[in-house]
Design a protein around this motif. Structure first.
Motif, short mmCIF file in Angstrom:
data_model
loop_
_atom_site.label_atom_id
_atom_site.label_comp_id
_atom_site.label_asym_id
_atom_site.label_seq_id
_atom_site.Cartn_x
_atom_site.Cartn_y
_atom_site.Cartn_z
N LYS A 90 0.83 -1.20 0.00
CA LYS A 90 0.00 0.00 0.00
C LYS A 90 0.86 1.25 0.00
O LYS A 90 0.62 2.20 -0.77
CB LYS A 90 -0.91 -0.01 1.22
N GLU A 94 1.12 4.02 -3.05
CA GLU A 94 0.81 5.45 -2.86
C GLU A 94 1.97 6.32 -3.35
O GLU A 94 1.76 7.35 -4.01
CB GLU A 94 0.54 5.72 -1.38
N ASP A 97 1.94 6.40 -7.15
CA ASP A 97 0.92 7.32 -7.70
C ASP A 97 1.41 8.75 -7.64
O ASP A 97 1.19 9.55 -8.57
CB ASP A 97 -0.38 7.18 -6.91
#
Length: 293
Positions: A90, A94, A97
Protein backbone atom coordinates in the motif's frame (compact mmCIF):
# COMPACT_ATOMS: atom_id res chain seq x y z
CA UNK A 1 49.79 -57.55 18.59
CA UNK A 2 50.45 -53.84 18.30
CA UNK A 3 47.72 -51.26 17.81
CA UNK A 4 48.19 -47.79 16.39
CA UNK A 5 46.83 -44.77 18.24
CA UNK A 6 45.86 -43.22 14.90
CA UNK A 7 42.40 -44.18 13.69
CA UNK A 8 38.97 -43.24 12.42
CA UNK A 9 35.57 -44.78 13.00
CA UNK A 10 32.02 -43.75 12.17
CA UNK A 11 28.42 -44.92 12.33
CA UNK A 12 25.17 -43.46 10.97
CA UNK A 13 21.43 -43.89 11.43
CA UNK A 14 19.01 -42.54 8.80
CA UNK A 15 15.43 -42.43 10.08
CA UNK A 16 12.34 -40.96 8.41
CA UNK A 17 12.41 -37.71 10.35
CA UNK A 18 16.10 -37.33 11.27
CA UNK A 19 19.68 -38.51 10.87
CA UNK A 20 22.25 -39.30 13.59
CA UNK A 21 25.95 -39.63 12.80
CA UNK A 22 28.88 -40.48 15.10
CA UNK A 23 32.50 -39.87 14.14
CA UNK A 24 35.59 -40.71 16.22
CA UNK A 25 39.12 -39.67 15.31
CA UNK A 26 42.33 -40.36 17.22
CA UNK A 27 45.99 -39.37 17.06
CA UNK A 28 48.98 -40.26 19.21
CA UNK A 29 49.26 -38.83 22.71
CA UNK A 30 51.02 -39.73 25.96
CA UNK A 31 47.66 -40.12 27.72
CA UNK A 32 43.93 -39.96 26.99
CA UNK A 33 43.15 -36.47 25.64
CA UNK A 34 39.44 -36.61 24.87
CA UNK A 35 37.09 -33.97 23.43
CA UNK A 36 33.35 -34.64 23.00
CA UNK A 37 30.84 -32.64 20.94
CA UNK A 38 27.18 -33.66 21.12
CA UNK A 39 23.68 -32.18 20.53
CA UNK A 40 21.93 -30.58 23.49
CA UNK A 41 19.70 -33.58 24.14
CA UNK A 42 22.83 -35.62 24.98
CA UNK A 43 24.41 -33.06 27.30
CA UNK A 44 23.64 -35.20 30.36
CA UNK A 45 25.29 -38.25 28.74
CA UNK A 46 28.77 -36.79 28.24
CA UNK A 47 30.19 -38.56 31.30
CA UNK A 48 28.86 -41.90 30.06
CA UNK A 49 30.22 -41.23 26.58
CA UNK A 50 33.66 -40.40 28.00
CA UNK A 51 33.71 -43.63 30.01
CA UNK A 52 32.80 -45.71 26.98
CA UNK A 53 35.47 -44.07 24.81
CA UNK A 54 38.24 -44.24 27.44
CA UNK A 55 37.54 -47.90 28.16
CA UNK A 56 37.58 -48.81 24.46
CA UNK A 57 40.48 -46.66 23.20
CA UNK A 58 42.69 -46.41 26.36
CA UNK A 59 45.05 -43.70 25.05
CA UNK A 60 45.37 -41.05 22.37
CA UNK A 61 44.21 -37.58 21.36
CA UNK A 62 40.57 -38.49 20.63
CA UNK A 63 37.70 -36.39 19.31
CA UNK A 64 34.11 -37.64 19.36
CA UNK A 65 31.40 -35.86 17.35
CA UNK A 66 27.72 -36.76 17.50
CA UNK A 67 25.47 -34.88 15.06
CA UNK A 68 21.69 -34.83 14.91
CA UNK A 69 19.94 -33.31 11.86
CA UNK A 70 16.30 -33.22 10.84
CA UNK A 71 15.36 -34.25 7.34
CA UNK A 72 14.26 -31.64 4.78
CA UNK A 73 10.59 -32.00 5.60
CA UNK A 74 11.39 -31.12 9.21
CA UNK A 75 13.65 -28.16 8.50
CA UNK A 76 12.81 -24.45 8.50
CA UNK A 77 10.05 -23.29 6.14
CA UNK A 78 9.35 -19.82 4.75
CA UNK A 79 6.09 -18.13 5.69
CA UNK A 80 4.68 -14.80 4.52
CA UNK A 81 3.67 -12.07 6.92
CA UNK A 82 0.57 -11.12 4.97
CA UNK A 83 -0.39 -8.04 6.96
CA UNK A 84 3.14 -6.61 6.66
CA UNK A 85 3.17 -7.39 2.92
CA UNK A 86 -0.12 -5.53 2.44
CA UNK A 87 1.19 -2.54 4.38
CA UNK A 88 4.38 -2.36 2.32
CA UNK A 89 2.47 -2.74 -0.95
CA UNK A 90 0.00 0.00 0.00
CA UNK A 91 2.75 2.44 0.92
CA UNK A 92 4.72 1.70 -2.24
CA UNK A 93 1.61 2.06 -4.37
CA UNK A 94 0.81 5.45 -2.86
CA UNK A 95 4.35 6.68 -3.53
CA UNK A 96 4.15 5.35 -7.12
CA UNK A 97 0.92 7.32 -7.70
CA UNK A 98 2.58 10.44 -6.40
CA UNK A 99 5.50 10.17 -8.80
CA UNK A 100 3.54 8.52 -11.65
CA UNK A 101 5.77 5.42 -11.57
CA UNK A 102 5.09 1.95 -13.00
CA UNK A 103 3.51 -0.46 -10.48
CA UNK A 104 4.29 -3.75 -12.20
CA UNK A 105 7.21 -4.59 -9.88
CA UNK A 106 5.63 -3.37 -6.64
CA UNK A 107 4.49 -6.79 -5.43
CA UNK A 108 7.92 -8.38 -5.90
CA UNK A 109 9.54 -5.40 -4.19
CA UNK A 110 7.14 -5.56 -1.25
CA UNK A 111 7.65 -9.32 -0.92
CA UNK A 112 11.38 -8.79 -0.33
CA UNK A 113 10.99 -6.00 2.19
CA UNK A 114 12.34 -6.70 5.71
CA UNK A 115 10.52 -9.38 7.78
CA UNK A 116 7.92 -10.14 5.08
CA UNK A 117 9.41 -13.60 4.48
CA UNK A 118 10.02 -15.38 7.76
CA UNK A 119 11.50 -18.79 8.60
CA UNK A 120 9.78 -21.09 11.03
CA UNK A 121 12.80 -22.63 12.75
CA UNK A 122 12.20 -25.99 14.37
CA UNK A 123 12.68 -26.11 18.11
CA UNK A 124 16.19 -27.41 18.70
CA UNK A 125 15.08 -28.93 21.98
CA UNK A 126 12.48 -31.07 20.24
CA UNK A 127 13.83 -34.18 18.54
CA UNK A 128 12.77 -37.70 17.86
CA UNK A 129 16.06 -39.34 18.88
CA UNK A 130 17.25 -40.49 22.30
CA UNK A 131 20.26 -42.06 24.03
CA UNK A 132 19.01 -45.59 23.33
CA UNK A 133 19.56 -44.92 19.62
CA UNK A 134 22.86 -43.06 19.97
CA UNK A 135 24.53 -45.60 22.28
CA UNK A 136 24.72 -48.48 19.76
CA UNK A 137 26.00 -46.06 17.12
CA UNK A 138 28.77 -44.99 19.49
CA UNK A 139 29.66 -48.63 20.17
CA UNK A 140 29.71 -49.32 16.42
CA UNK A 141 32.00 -46.34 15.79
CA UNK A 142 34.33 -47.48 18.58
CA UNK A 143 34.51 -50.95 17.08
CA UNK A 144 35.23 -49.40 13.69
CA UNK A 145 38.10 -47.26 14.96
CA UNK A 146 39.60 -50.19 16.88
CA UNK A 147 39.55 -52.25 13.69
CA UNK A 148 41.31 -49.38 11.95
CA UNK A 149 43.88 -49.21 14.76
CA UNK A 150 44.48 -52.96 14.62
CA UNK A 151 45.06 -52.88 10.85
CA UNK A 152 47.50 -50.01 11.26
CA UNK A 153 49.15 -51.96 14.09
CA UNK A 154 49.83 -54.94 11.81
CA UNK A 155 51.70 -52.68 9.40
CA UNK A 156 53.61 -51.10 12.29
CA UNK A 157 54.56 -54.53 13.64
CA UNK A 158 56.06 -55.57 10.31
CA UNK A 159 57.96 -52.30 10.00
CA UNK A 160 59.32 -52.23 13.54
CA UNK A 161 60.38 -55.87 13.51
CA UNK A 162 62.34 -55.24 10.31
CA UNK A 163 64.32 -52.59 12.21
CA UNK A 164 64.90 -54.97 15.14
CA UNK A 165 66.12 -57.66 12.72
CA UNK A 166 68.49 -55.15 11.16
CA UNK A 167 69.97 -54.33 14.59
CA UNK A 168 70.46 -58.08 15.18
CA UNK A 169 72.32 -58.39 11.88
CA UNK A 170 74.56 -55.42 12.73
CA UNK A 171 75.22 -56.83 16.20
CA UNK A 172 76.26 -60.12 14.58
CA UNK A 173 78.75 -58.13 12.48
CA UNK A 174 80.07 -56.53 15.66
CA UNK A 175 80.43 -60.01 17.21
CA UNK A 176 82.25 -61.24 14.12
CA UNK A 177 84.67 -58.30 14.12
CA UNK A 178 85.30 -58.17 17.88
CA UNK A 179 88.06 -60.85 17.93
CA UNK A 180 89.94 -58.88 15.26
CA UNK A 181 89.58 -55.73 17.36
CA UNK A 182 90.86 -57.48 20.50
CA UNK A 183 93.84 -58.93 18.62
CA UNK A 184 94.80 -55.45 17.42
CA UNK A 185 94.61 -54.24 21.02
CA UNK A 186 96.78 -57.11 22.24
CA UNK A 187 99.34 -56.36 19.54
CA UNK A 188 99.57 -52.74 20.61
CA UNK A 189 99.89 -53.77 24.26
CA UNK A 190 102.70 -56.22 23.50
CA UNK A 191 104.55 -53.44 21.72
CA UNK A 192 104.15 -51.17 24.70
CA UNK A 193 105.34 -53.94 27.04
CA UNK A 194 108.46 -54.44 24.99
CA UNK A 195 109.24 -50.73 25.19
CA UNK A 196 108.44 -50.32 28.89
CA UNK A 197 110.18 -53.48 30.11
CA UNK A 198 113.56 -52.01 29.20
CA UNK A 199 112.99 -49.00 31.41
CA UNK A 200 114.67 -48.98 34.82
CA UNK A 201 111.50 -47.53 36.37
CA UNK A 202 109.24 -50.32 35.06
CA UNK A 203 106.92 -51.71 37.80
CA UNK A 204 105.60 -55.13 36.75
CA UNK A 205 102.79 -55.30 39.34
CA UNK A 206 101.51 -51.78 38.61
CA UNK A 207 101.67 -52.50 34.90
CA UNK A 208 99.64 -55.71 35.23
CA UNK A 209 96.97 -53.93 37.28
CA UNK A 210 96.64 -51.15 34.72
CA UNK A 211 96.49 -53.69 31.87
CA UNK A 212 93.63 -55.54 33.59
CA UNK A 213 91.76 -52.26 34.06
CA UNK A 214 92.44 -51.29 30.45
CA UNK A 215 91.24 -54.61 29.04
CA UNK A 216 88.06 -54.53 31.15
CA UNK A 217 87.34 -51.02 29.99
CA UNK A 218 87.55 -52.12 26.35
CA UNK A 219 85.62 -55.35 26.83
CA UNK A 220 82.10 -55.17 25.30
CA UNK A 221 81.03 -58.76 25.97
CA UNK A 222 78.48 -57.85 28.67
CA UNK A 223 76.98 -55.08 26.54
CA UNK A 224 76.53 -57.46 23.62
CA UNK A 225 74.75 -59.99 25.84
CA UNK A 226 72.47 -57.35 27.35
CA UNK A 227 71.65 -55.96 23.90
CA UNK A 228 70.66 -59.43 22.68
CA UNK A 229 68.43 -59.83 25.74
CA UNK A 230 66.80 -56.42 25.20
CA UNK A 231 66.10 -57.24 21.55
CA UNK A 232 64.53 -60.54 22.58
CA UNK A 233 62.44 -58.83 25.27
CA UNK A 234 61.32 -56.19 22.77
CA UNK A 235 60.17 -58.90 20.35
CA UNK A 236 58.25 -60.74 23.08
CA UNK A 237 56.55 -57.51 24.15
CA UNK A 238 55.45 -56.66 20.61
CA UNK A 239 53.24 -59.76 20.50
CA UNK A 240 51.60 -59.36 23.90
CA UNK A 241 47.78 -58.96 23.77
CA UNK A 242 47.62 -55.84 25.96
CA UNK A 243 48.72 -52.28 25.00
CA UNK A 244 52.52 -52.16 25.10
CA UNK A 245 53.50 -48.79 23.61
CA UNK A 246 54.92 -47.32 26.82
CA UNK A 247 56.78 -50.52 27.69
CA UNK A 248 58.33 -50.66 24.22
CA UNK A 249 59.45 -47.07 24.71
CA UNK A 250 61.31 -48.03 27.90
CA UNK A 251 62.90 -51.07 26.26
CA UNK A 252 64.01 -48.87 23.36
CA UNK A 253 65.83 -46.64 25.83
CA UNK A 254 67.68 -49.66 27.24
CA UNK A 255 68.60 -50.81 23.73
CA UNK A 256 69.98 -47.36 23.02
CA UNK A 257 72.02 -47.37 26.24
CA UNK A 258 73.77 -50.64 25.30
CA UNK A 259 74.43 -49.49 21.72
CA UNK A 260 75.97 -46.25 22.99
CA UNK A 261 78.16 -48.12 25.48
CA UNK A 262 79.41 -50.50 22.80
CA UNK A 263 80.31 -47.50 20.66
CA UNK A 264 82.15 -45.69 23.47
CA UNK A 265 84.09 -48.77 24.66
CA UNK A 266 84.92 -50.37 21.32
CA UNK A 267 87.57 -47.84 20.24
CA UNK A 268 87.39 -49.30 16.75
CA UNK A 269 86.39 -47.60 13.48
CA UNK A 270 84.63 -50.65 12.01
CA UNK A 271 82.49 -51.23 15.10
CA UNK A 272 81.74 -47.51 15.28
CA UNK A 273 80.32 -47.80 11.77
CA UNK A 274 78.02 -50.64 12.86
CA UNK A 275 77.01 -48.65 15.96
CA UNK A 276 75.98 -45.66 13.85
CA UNK A 277 73.80 -47.92 11.69
CA UNK A 278 72.21 -49.49 14.78
CA UNK A 279 71.42 -46.01 16.11
CA UNK A 280 69.72 -45.15 12.82
CA UNK A 281 67.50 -48.23 13.07
CA UNK A 282 66.73 -47.47 16.73
CA UNK A 283 65.62 -43.92 15.85
CA UNK A 284 63.17 -45.39 13.33
CA UNK A 285 61.83 -47.68 16.06
CA UNK A 286 61.40 -44.81 18.53
CA UNK A 287 59.55 -42.76 15.94
CA UNK A 288 57.04 -45.56 15.35
CA UNK A 289 56.73 -46.51 19.03
CA UNK A 290 55.38 -42.99 19.71
CA UNK A 291 52.28 -43.96 17.71
CA UNK A 292 51.71 -47.32 19.39
CA UNK A 293 48.91 -47.79 21.92
Amino acid sequence: MLQSMTGFGSARLDADQYCISVEIRSLNSKSMDLSVRTPKFLSDKEYEIRNMVQKALVRGKVSVTVEYTKNKSQRARNTVNKELLKSYYKELSEVADQVSADKSELFRLALHMPEVLQQDEPDEEENDADWEQVQPLLQQALQSINTFRADEGKALTTEIMSYIDRIRILLAEVEKHDPVRMEHIRTRIRGHIAELSTSEHFDQNRFEQEMIYYMEKLDIAEEKVRLVNHLHYFTETVYLPEPTGKKLGFISQEIGREINTIGSKANDATIQHYVVEMKEELEKIKEQVNNIL
